[in-house]
Structure formats: structure tokens, C-alpha cells
Design a protein around this motif. Structure first.
Motif, PDB file in Angstrom:
ATOM      1  N   TRP A 152       0.832  -1.194   0.000  1.00  0.00           N
ATOM      2  CA  TRP A 152       0.000   0.000   0.000  1.00  0.00           C
ATOM      3  C   TRP A 152       0.870   1.249   0.000  1.00  0.00           C
ATOM      4  O   TRP A 152       2.003   1.239   0.470  1.00  0.00           O
ATOM      5  CB  TRP A 152      -0.900   0.037   1.239  1.00  0.00           C
ATOM      6  CG  TRP A 152      -1.772  -1.161   1.392  1.00  0.00           C
ATOM      7  CD1 TRP A 152      -1.445  -2.347   1.980  1.00  0.00           C
ATOM      8  CD2 TRP A 152      -3.114  -1.302   0.950  1.00  0.00           C
ATOM      9  NE1 TRP A 152      -2.504  -3.218   1.920  1.00  0.00           N
ATOM     10  CE2 TRP A 152      -3.546  -2.600   1.290  1.00  0.00           C
ATOM     11  CE3 TRP A 152      -4.005  -0.444   0.287  1.00  0.00           C
ATOM     12  CZ2 TRP A 152      -4.813  -3.063   1.007  1.00  0.00           C
ATOM     13  CZ3 TRP A 152      -5.276  -0.915   0.006  1.00  0.00           C
ATOM     14  CH2 TRP A 152      -5.672  -2.204   0.358  1.00  0.00           C
ATOM     15  N   ILE A 153       0.303   2.340  -0.528  1.00  0.00           N
ATOM     16  CA  ILE A 153       0.909   3.654  -0.363  1.00  0.00           C
ATOM     17  C   ILE A 153      -0.142   4.580   0.231  1.00  0.00           C
ATOM     18  O   ILE A 153      -1.350   4.422  -0.017  1.00  0.00           O
ATOM     19  CB  ILE A 153       1.440   4.227  -1.695  1.00  0.00           C
ATOM     20  CG1 ILE A 153       0.315   4.368  -2.729  1.00  0.00           C
ATOM     21  CG2 ILE A 153       2.574   3.378  -2.238  1.00  0.00           C
ATOM     22  CD1 ILE A 153       0.728   5.119  -3.986  1.00  0.00           C
ATOM     23  N   GLY A 154       0.312   5.531   1.034  1.00  0.00           N
ATOM     24  CA  GLY A 154      -0.594   6.490   1.638  1.00  0.00           C
ATOM     25  C   GLY A 154      -0.724   7.727   0.769  1.00  0.00           C
ATOM     26  O   GLY A 154       0.277   8.353   0.436  1.00  0.00           O
ATOM     27  N   VAL A 155      -1.951   8.075   0.401  1.00  0.00           N
ATOM     28  CA  VAL A 155      -2.234   9.287  -0.371  1.00  0.00           C
ATOM     29  C   VAL A 155      -3.234  10.105   0.433  1.00  0.00           C
ATOM     30  O   VAL A 155      -4.448   9.871   0.364  1.00  0.00           O
ATOM     31  CB  VAL A 155      -2.796   8.956  -1.769  1.00  0.00           C
ATOM     32  CG1 VAL A 155      -3.079  10.241  -2.537  1.00  0.00           C
ATOM     33  CG2 VAL A 155      -1.842   8.061  -2.534  1.00  0.00           C
ATOM     34  N   GLY A 156      -2.724  11.046   1.216  1.00  0.00           N
ATOM     35  CA  GLY A 156      -3.592  11.815   2.101  1.00  0.00           C
ATOM     36  C   GLY A 156      -4.265  10.880   3.092  1.00  0.00           C
ATOM     37  O   GLY A 156      -3.601  10.037   3.714  1.00  0.00           O
ATOM     38  N   PRO A 157      -5.602  10.975   3.214  1.00  0.00           N
ATOM     39  CA  PRO A 157      -6.312  10.083   4.150  1.00  0.00           C
ATOM     40  C   PRO A 157      -6.589   8.699   3.573  1.00  0.00           C
ATOM     41  O   PRO A 157      -7.141   7.850   4.261  1.00  0.00           O
ATOM     42  CB  PRO A 157      -7.624  10.834   4.407  1.00  0.00           C
ATOM     43  CG  PRO A 157      -7.863  11.601   3.143  1.00  0.00           C
ATOM     44  CD  PRO A 157      -6.500  11.982   2.624  1.00  0.00           C
ATOM     45  N   PHE A 158      -6.201   8.474   2.311  1.00  0.00           N
ATOM     46  CA  PHE A 158      -6.540   7.221   1.647  1.00  0.00           C
ATOM     47  C   PHE A 158      -5.310   6.320   1.516  1.00  0.00           C
ATOM     48  O   PHE A 158      -4.173   6.783   1.495  1.00  0.00           O
ATOM     49  CB  PHE A 158      -7.115   7.484   0.249  1.00  0.00           C
ATOM     50  CG  PHE A 158      -8.339   8.354   0.250  1.00  0.00           C
ATOM     51  CD1 PHE A 158      -9.557   7.860   0.661  1.00  0.00           C
ATOM     52  CD2 PHE A 158      -8.256   9.677  -0.166  1.00  0.00           C
ATOM     53  CE1 PHE A 158     -10.684   8.663   0.665  1.00  0.00           C
ATOM     54  CE2 PHE A 158      -9.375  10.491  -0.174  1.00  0.00           C
ATOM     55  CZ  PHE A 158     -10.590   9.983   0.249  1.00  0.00           C
TER      56      PHE A 158
END
Length: 443
Positions: A152-158
Motif C-alpha cells: 500500500w501507499i498512503g495518499v492523504g487520508p486514503f
């Protein structure tokens, strides 16, 4: 059947599916709360609008495309939402947003990709894009480890799972590469003992795919994606060359790599041990499999009834909605419901392979086969894990499981498959009329 008849059939099947989805949502509310869901009307309006938008896009942009795939996809997506809402209403709200985003991506793909063969001009760009997306979670800061897997990668709150989009880019690259080099890859003039193999430089793609699969397994602890990408490449290679030696050698290489991983990596040992005998590990790594087995047993032939299942006790709701949603379906709808889900995926697989078989252009044939293998084998891997045919992995069940990355990527995949179907059918109808129909460019 001409394009108009296909669209009429598609619309009729969509309407039938909407009736099934609406009835399931109503029954689930009655079963769990003994009252009609308060949001049943907004839910039905949302589902009808989104599915009809997708249908109208196909009618306008790909009028000769297969008429079975979209209705089955819509049915699976709708039933998935019903069971996600049954598990957790907050997750259902998010899934509704992801579904809308998926339909937008579906329409955008049909609108932007007017000829799939135009994507062949970006072959190596797609290769580097796919590998980059696949390895993106290894980067510091943005890479995230969830449930033991660094995918996974974190993109803001997602949180985004880039491997879902990487598979599409790699399928497009594989189709381009294999069409261009299929004759050279089909030569077996290098003898190793009793085996007749292609020249070592032509075996390099198999070795590269093997190495990437091992890298995923070792570094990202993601067994499902490793197996999916490797089988995807070998399947397309076999279809392109018609040489059985490729899947045989590739299978042996993967077996060697899997054995090494089992002897050296603790997380692989845990998964295999839980697969072989989950009952001795019921309080640890075998918990999910044991609870899932009980839930399926409680479902029996006809199921406990919508909204009346116990679910998998002790697992987080989001975890159940992603990895184990098929178990909840089996508990509440029994063998009949589980078999219907399997039949739905078989219908998609049959339609996809029918598109590939009808294609007289190698690029269309390989692309349709690759897209179909990707979707079908992903379903097989997670279903096989839940039913103990394979070690359990954390990949999602297409269109049914909760998750935005998977849903959006699979809608794009289906759009490409329908675009391919439209071009194949247009070419076939033109040939049948004795005319010439130009639907692409040479690769």
C-alpha cells in the motif's frame, strides 16, 4: 447477433440484476433489523443511475461489445455492496463512492481509448510504469504495511494499492511484446539434456518475471500478487507461442522460488502451516480459515438467510469485507448463493475467452486473454484460499470485496475488455459482409 441486439440483451440483463440487488438489499435489512432499510430508495436510485450510465456509455462508445460482461459485473458489484452494508454501514458509504469512481473510470476508458492497438505504441513506457507502480510501496514515507503486507501507499487520508493498476499496464506491455517477438520466442533450438528450449536471451522475460515475483514475495510479503503476475505472464506467453515448455519451465522456477521462500521466510511458513492444518493454529494464523470454515458449514445448502448470519467473529469489519466477503455470502446464501457467485465469474471468464477466440488479430487475442486471465485468476486465488485449495492470500475478490483500488482498476480492465470485444466484433461483421473494417494499426 448485431450490436443493437447485444445492447438490448445487455439492458434486459441489467434490469434483471437490479431487481435481484434491490430484493437482496431489502431482505438483508429485514433479516438483520426486522424492518425495511431507511435508505432503500436512495440506494436503488444510486445503483440504477450508475449502472445505466455504464450501459449508455457502452451503447454509445462500444456498440458491438459483448452483452454479458457488464450485467454480470454490475450484479457482482451490487451484491458486494449489499453484504458490505450488512457488515458495516460506514464501509458501505465509502464503497458507494468507490463504485461511482469506478463507473467514471469505466466511461473515461471507453471514451479515451478508441482503439486498443494504439496503446501498443507505448509498450516499454507501460512496462516501466507497471514495474514502478508494483515497487512503489517499497519507498519510505509513502509505503505502508497493512495486515503484514507492504503493498500500500498512503495518499492523504486514503490508502492505495498500486499493484491493482500495475497489472493493467503490464498486461498491455505483455501483449505488445509477445506479438512483436512471438516467432522468436517460439524457436526451441537450444538443447539442455532432454529439453529443447528457446535461446537463453529469449528466456530472459521468463526469468525477469520470476525475479519480480520473488521480489514481491520476499520484500512485500504478498503471496497473492506474486502468483497472479507470474501466472498472468506465463499464460500470455503460452498463448502467444503455443509452446508448452514455457509454462513448464516457469512453473518449475516458481516452485523452486516458492520452496526457497518457504524455507527462509517466516510469513510464508505461517501461511503454509495455516493452510495445511489450520485447526492446530486456530488461535493464531489459522483463525481466519477456521472461522471461515465454520461460517460456510453453518450456511449449508440454502444459507442462514440474508442478514441472519453470524459472520466471522473476532476479525475486524474491514478485514471481513475485503478478504472474507465470500464466506459471509456462503453463510447467508448457502451453497446455492456461493455457486451463483462462482457461476458469475465463470460467465465473465467464458465471455472473455470467447472474445479472444473470435479475434483474428494477435494483439486483440492476447490482450483479451490476458485481461480475462487476470480477472479470473484473481478470483480463483482468493476463493481458493478461503476454501483451502491454496494458501490464503490478502488479494480482493473482484467487484465483491470492499476496496477502492481494486474496484476502480477492475472497472478499467472491463472497459478495455469491452473495447477489445467491440473491435473484434466490428472486424468480424465487416469480414462477414465481404468488406474491410479498419479498427486498429499494425503492431
Amino acid at each position: 447477433m448485431n450490436g443493437k441486439d447485444r445492447r438490448t440483451t445487455e439492458l434486459g440483463l441489467i434490469l434483471l440484476g437490479l431487481v435481484i440487488i434491490g430484493a437482496a438489499y431489502t431482505l438483508a435489512g429485514l433479516g438483520s433489523r426486522a424492518s425495511l432499510p431507511a435508505d432503500v430508495v436512495p440506494f436503488l436510485v444510486m445503483i440504477v443511475v450508475l449502472v445505466l450510465i455504464a450501459h449508455l456509455a457502452v451503447r454509445r462508445l462500444a456498440p458491438n461489445a459483448d452483452g454479458i460482461i457488464l450485467p454480470v459485473v454490475a450484479l457482482l458489484n451490487g451484491l458486494g455492496y449489499v453484504f458490505i452494508a450488512r457488515i458495516d454501514q460506514d464501509l458501505a458509504v465509502r464503497q458507494a463512492g468507490w463504485t461511482a469512481a469506478g463507473v467514471v473510470a469505466f466511461v473515461a476508458t471507453l471514451a479515451l481509448v478508441r482503439r486498443v492497438k494504439s496503446l501498443a505504441d507505448y509498450g516499454y513506457t507501460l512496462l516501466f510504469l507497471g514495474l514502478g507502480l508494483l515497487l512503489l510501496p517499497l519507498l519510505p514515507v509513502i509505503g505502508k504495511t497493512i495486515n503484514g503486507a507492504r503493498i500500500w501507499i498512503g495518499v492523504g487520508p486514503f490508502s492505495v494499492q498500486p499493484a491493482e493498476f500495475a497489472k493493467i499496464a503490464l498486461i498491455l506491455f505483455f501483449a505488445t511484446y509477445l506479438v512483436t517477438n512471438r516467432e522468436l520466442l517460439g524457436l526451441t533450438n537450444w538443447r539442455v539434456g532432454p529439453l529443447h528450449l528457446p535461446a537463453p536471451k529469449f528466456l530472459a522475460p521468463v526469468l525477469l518475471a520470476w525475479g519480480v515475483a520473488l521480489l514481491i514475495m520476499v520484500v512485500q510479503t504478498d503471496l497473492g500478487s506474486a502468483l497472479l503476475f507470474f501466472v498472468l505472464f506465463l499464460s500470455m506467453l503460452w498463448i502467444a507461442t503455443e509452446r508448452l515448455i514455457y509454462p513448464v519451465v516457469g512453473g518449475l522456477l516458481f516452485g523452486v522460488g516458492a520452496t526457497l521462500a518457504w524455507t527462509q521466510l517466516g510469513h510464508v511458513q505461517d501461511r503454509v502451516a495455516a493452510w495445511l492444518n489450520p485447526w492446530d493454529l486456530a488461535d493464531g494464523s489459522g483463525f481466519q480459515i477456521v472461522q471461515g470454515t465454520y461460517a460456510l458449514a453453518w450456511g449449508g445448502i440454502g444459507g442462514q438467510g440474508l442478514g441472519r448470519g453470524y459472520g466471522i467473529q473476532g476479525l475486524g469489519k474491514a478485514f471481513v469485507a475485503t478478504d472474507s466477503i465470500f464466506v459471509i455470502i456462503g453463510e447467508e446464501l448457502g451453497i446455492f448463493g456461493s455457486t451463483a457467485v462462482l457461476a458469475a465469474f465463470l460467465l465473465i471468464a467464458g465471455a472473455g475467452f470467447r472474445i479472444a477466440m473470435r479475434a483474428d488479430d494477435p494483439y486483440h487475442k492476447l490482450l483479451a486473454a490476458g485481461l480475462t486471465v487476470s480477472l479470473s485468476f484473481q478470483a480463483f486465488v482468493i476463493l481458493g484460499g478461503l476454501l483451502r485449495v491454496l494458501p490464503l492470500t490478502g488479494i480482493t475478490l473482484p467487484f465483491l470485496s470492499y476496496g477502492g483500488s481494486s474496484l476502480i482498476a477492475n472497472y478499467v480492465l472491463v472497459a478495455l475488455l469491452l473495447r477489445t470485444s467491440d473491435e473484434v466484433s466490428t472486424r468480424a461483421e465487416g469480414t462477414a459482409r465481404g468488406g474491410r473494417v479498419r479498427v486498429g494499426t499494425n503492431v
